[in-house]
Design a protein around this motif. Structure first.
Motif, PDB file in Angstrom:
ATOM      1  N   HIS A   4     -15.043  12.497   2.585  1.00 56.87           N
ATOM      2  CA  HIS A   4     -14.088  12.343   1.492  1.00 56.87           C
ATOM      3  C   HIS A   4     -14.143  13.560   0.570  1.00 56.87           C
ATOM      4  O   HIS A   4     -13.131  14.033   0.083  1.00 56.87           O
ATOM      5  N   CYS A   8     -13.207   3.744  10.200  1.00 57.21           N
ATOM      6  CA  CYS A   8     -13.184   3.270   8.817  1.00 57.21           C
ATOM      7  C   CYS A   8     -12.335   4.174   7.939  1.00 57.21           C
ATOM      8  O   CYS A   8     -11.896   5.250   8.338  1.00 57.21           O
ATOM      9  N   CYS A   9     -12.117   3.709   6.723  1.00 56.87           N
ATOM     10  CA  CYS A   9     -11.332   4.419   5.727  1.00 56.87           C
ATOM     11  C   CYS A   9     -11.890   5.825   5.506  1.00 56.87           C
ATOM     12  O   CYS A   9     -13.080   6.073   5.684  1.00 56.87           O
ATOM     13  N   CYS A  13     -12.649   7.109   2.900  1.00 59.61           N
ATOM     14  CA  CYS A  13     -13.683   7.088   1.859  1.00 59.61           C
ATOM     15  C   CYS A  13     -15.043   6.724   2.446  1.00 59.61           C
ATOM     16  O   CYS A  13     -16.067   6.843   1.782  1.00 59.61           O
ATOM     17  N   CYS A  49     -15.841   3.624   3.750  1.00 60.79           N
ATOM     18  CA  CYS A  49     -16.171   2.200   3.590  1.00 60.79           C
ATOM     19  C   CYS A  49     -15.290   1.344   4.498  1.00 60.79           C
ATOM     20  O   CYS A  49     -14.068   1.351   4.358  1.00 60.79           O
ATOM     21  N   TYR A  86     -15.031  -1.764   4.364  1.00 59.10           N
ATOM     22  CA  TYR A  86     -14.491  -2.894   3.616  1.00 59.10           C
ATOM     23  C   TYR A  86     -13.288  -2.485   2.778  1.00 59.10           C
ATOM     24  O   TYR A  86     -12.504  -3.314   2.358  1.00 59.10           O
ATOM     25  N   CYS A  87     -13.131  -1.194   2.537  1.00 56.88           N
ATOM     26  CA  CYS A  87     -11.961  -0.677   1.834  1.00 56.88           C
ATOM     27  C   CYS A  87     -10.760  -0.756   2.772  1.00 56.88           C
ATOM     28  O   CYS A  87      -9.725  -1.295   2.430  1.00 56.88           O
ATOM     29  N   ASP A  88     -10.937  -0.227   3.965  1.00 58.98           N
ATOM     30  CA  ASP A  88      -9.879  -0.212   4.965  1.00 58.98           C
ATOM     31  C   ASP A  88     -10.526   0.155   6.298  1.00 58.98           C
ATOM     32  O   ASP A  88     -11.487   0.916   6.331  1.00 58.98           O
ATOM     33  N   SER A  89     -10.025  -0.363   7.382  1.00 57.03           N
ATOM     34  CA  SER A  89     -10.571  -0.008   8.684  1.00 57.03           C
ATOM     35  C   SER A  89      -9.581  -0.332   9.790  1.00 57.03           C
ATOM     36  O   SER A  89      -8.664  -1.120   9.606  1.00 57.03           O
TER      37      SER A  89
END
Length: 126
Positions: A15, A64-65, A67, A69, A71-74
């Motif tokens: 990121h 994954c995202c 960033c 994470c 859990y943010c987006d995947s």
């Protein structure tokens, strides 16, 4: 058509543009399974239980995202186990983005997942 699942450990820009990270990317028939705006998984993000033992509504991440994470987006895949095959239906937010469905020979698939698990175990816990 039966495809071959594999994986690679790669370096990529995180990121923060000054930061090089390492992560794991799955391969299908030798080609990286990559998605725009998503990055490879960190070793701690790989859900071996979901990839090896299908349970109801189990959809482990495959990217994954940006960033870092999940859990943010995947990007996730629905894992479907047949008698001799395992299929992945790759999706994002429950939408079929045309990323595809892949079918693997069950023995080869499980060997690839166990190989990745062993490499991560040796590198991070060994």
């Amino acid at each position: 058509m039966i495809s071959e699942l594999g994986w690679k450990k790669i370096k990529f820009l995180g990121h923060n543009p000054d930061e090089m990270l390492e992560g794991y990317v799955f391969t299908v028939d030798g080609k990286n399974l990559e998605f725009d705006s998503f990055q490879p998984l960190g070793w701690y993000d790989i859900d071996f239980y979901g990839l090896e033992h299908k349970t109801e509504n189990e959809c482990p991440p495959v990217a994954c995202c940006s960033c870092g994470c999940i859990y943010c987006d995947s990007v996730r895949t629905l894992v479907e186990f047949g008698t001799d095959t395992v299929s992945w239906s790759v999706f994002h937010y429950n939408i079929d983005d045309g990323w595809g469905k892949y079918t693997f020979a069950k023995e080869q698939y499980l060997q690839a997942i166990k190989s990745l698990a062993k490499a991560i175990e040796e590198e991070h816990h060994g």
